[in-house]
Design a protein around this motif. Structure first.
Motif, short mmCIF file in Angstrom:
data_model
loop_
_atom_site.label_atom_id
_atom_site.label_comp_id
_atom_site.label_asym_id
_atom_site.label_seq_id
_atom_site.Cartn_x
_atom_site.Cartn_y
_atom_site.Cartn_z
N ALA A 49 0.90 -1.26 -0.06
CA ALA A 49 0.06 -0.04 0.07
C ALA A 49 1.05 1.26 0.06
CB ALA A 49 -0.77 0.08 1.12
N ILE A 105 -3.28 -0.30 -3.87
CA ILE A 105 -4.33 -1.04 -2.75
C ILE A 105 -5.08 -2.17 -3.05
CG2 ILE A 105 -6.74 -0.31 -2.29
CD1 ILE A 105 -6.00 2.57 -2.93
N HIS A 142 -4.77 -5.65 -0.34
CA HIS A 142 -6.11 -6.42 -0.09
C HIS A 142 -5.90 -7.72 -0.18
CE1 HIS A 142 -10.37 -7.32 0.03
NE2 HIS A 142 -10.09 -8.03 -0.90
N GLY A 182 -12.68 7.24 -2.43
CA GLY A 182 -13.06 6.45 -1.16
C GLY A 182 -13.90 5.34 -1.35
N VAL A 216 -12.51 2.87 -3.34
CA VAL A 216 -11.68 1.83 -2.64
C VAL A 216 -12.43 0.75 -1.87
CG1 VAL A 216 -10.04 1.63 -0.57
CG2 VAL A 216 -9.77 3.47 -2.58
N HIS A 253 -13.00 -3.37 -1.97
CA HIS A 253 -12.65 -4.16 -0.95
C HIS A 253 -13.82 -5.11 -0.90
CE1 HIS A 253 -11.92 -5.41 3.15
NE2 HIS A 253 -13.00 -5.54 3.18
N ALA A 257 -12.13 4.89 4.50
CA ALA A 257 -11.81 5.05 3.04
C ALA A 257 -11.75 6.13 2.42
CB ALA A 257 -12.24 3.96 2.24
N ALA A 280 -9.11 8.62 3.77
CA ALA A 280 -7.72 8.38 3.34
C ALA A 280 -7.42 8.92 2.12
CB ALA A 280 -7.54 6.82 3.72
N ALA A 281 -8.70 8.58 1.29
CA ALA A 281 -8.50 9.19 -0.31
C ALA A 281 -8.38 10.61 -0.28
CB ALA A 281 -9.83 8.58 -0.90
N VAL A 295 -5.15 3.00 4.40
CA VAL A 295 -5.86 2.10 3.67
C VAL A 295 -5.72 0.75 4.12
CG1 VAL A 295 -5.53 1.09 1.42
CG2 VAL A 295 -5.37 3.37 1.61
N HIS A 324 -9.02 -1.94 5.37
CA HIS A 324 -9.18 -3.23 5.05
C HIS A 324 -9.41 -4.07 6.25
CE1 HIS A 324 -8.51 -7.17 3.46
NE2 HIS A 324 -7.81 -7.49 4.51
#
Length: 260
Positions: free
Chosen positions: A22, A60, A64, A121, A124, A128, A155, A158-159, A186, A190
């Motif tokens: 990541a 990312i 995952h 976000g 992402v 997931h 998410a 963070a984005a 990130v 998860h």
């Protein structure tokens, strides 16, 4: 029957490896976006942004599925739907790409960041949960809604922070620090998402022709990892870096034209 879930079947190996991937994707994406701000031609700008989106999305996605190698249910073997697994990679790259291109061309104003960060976000999070939807086992998964909501919030935050850093932080060490923080966020997203999972084991698992065993994840990861390596080579040998202090020199401000 409720299954016995272990998200760390290989101890700290998988979370550490996932975190490092990541961070690598984030670092390359930040550098590519910074390069795009200095590009003199529109096609080069688009190329750097596309490479950055691919790096972040691949990082990312790789994070995952490296983390998922450590996911184990004691009562049943696990396999993955190949179509959904590959689809989740494209979801990650496309949704990150939307955010990267928005801030790359529109800047980092408050509303632009809010829009781009939310889209990225949610992308992402969609990656997931598309990936986890591809899990095949003798039973089914249930999700705790509050924990899922928390993972989505993480998410998006963070984005948004990553996109802000991509267009606002230009020094090498500052970018490195931003990628470390993004990696934590990130990877944390998860594991928060996986904490929402409860497995209910049944007598038989559904299977399709596209399913592959969990052990096949490593070969599938090879493509995105090779892409990240190639992206790293491109960034390292960028002529602007070789010829000058490109890592630490702030981006040039857009030219303004005056009439008269």
């Amino acid at each position: 029957m409720r299954g016995t879930v272990d998200g760390f079947n290989y101890g700290l190996i998988t979370p550490i490896a996932a975190y490092l991937m990541a961070c690598l994707g984030a670092a390359l994406g930040l550098r590519c976006t910074t390069r795009s701000l200095r590009a003199e031609h529109s096609w080069r700008k688009a190329g750097w942004l596309a490479l950055g989106a691919g790096a972040i999305g691949s990082g990312i996605w790789t994070m995952h599925f490296i983390a998922m190698i450590g996911f184990n249910v004691e009562e049943t073997p696990i396999s993955y739907d190949g179509t959904l697994t590959i689809l989740s990679l494209f979801v990650a790259i496309v949704m990150v790409g939307i955010g990267v291109f928005v801030v790359g061309y529109r800047g980092a104003s408050r509303w632009t960041l809010a829009l781009a960060g939310t889209v990225t976000g949610l992308g992402v999070a969609a990656m997931h949960y598309t990936g986890t939807a591809g899990i095949r086992l003798a039973g089914h998964l249930e999700y705790a809604a509050p924990t899922v909501a928390a993972s989505i919030v993480v998410a998006v935050v963070a984005a948004t922070a990553a996109l802000w850093a991509a267009v606002s932080i230009h020094g090498f060490f500052a970018s490195l620090g931003a990628s470390v923080v993004m990696g934590i966020a990130v990877t944390g997203m998860h594991y928060i998402g996986m904490a929402a999972v409860t497995v209910h084991v049944q007598s038989a698992a559904s299977s399709t022709g596209s399913d592959f065993p969990a052990s096949f994840i490593l070969p599938v990861l090879l493509g995105p990892v090779v892409f990240l390596i190639l992206a790293a080579v491109i960034v390292m040998f960028d002529p602007l870096l070789v010829l000058g202090d490109q890592w630490d020199r702030p981006a040039a401000q857009p030219r303004t034209h005056h009439n008269g």
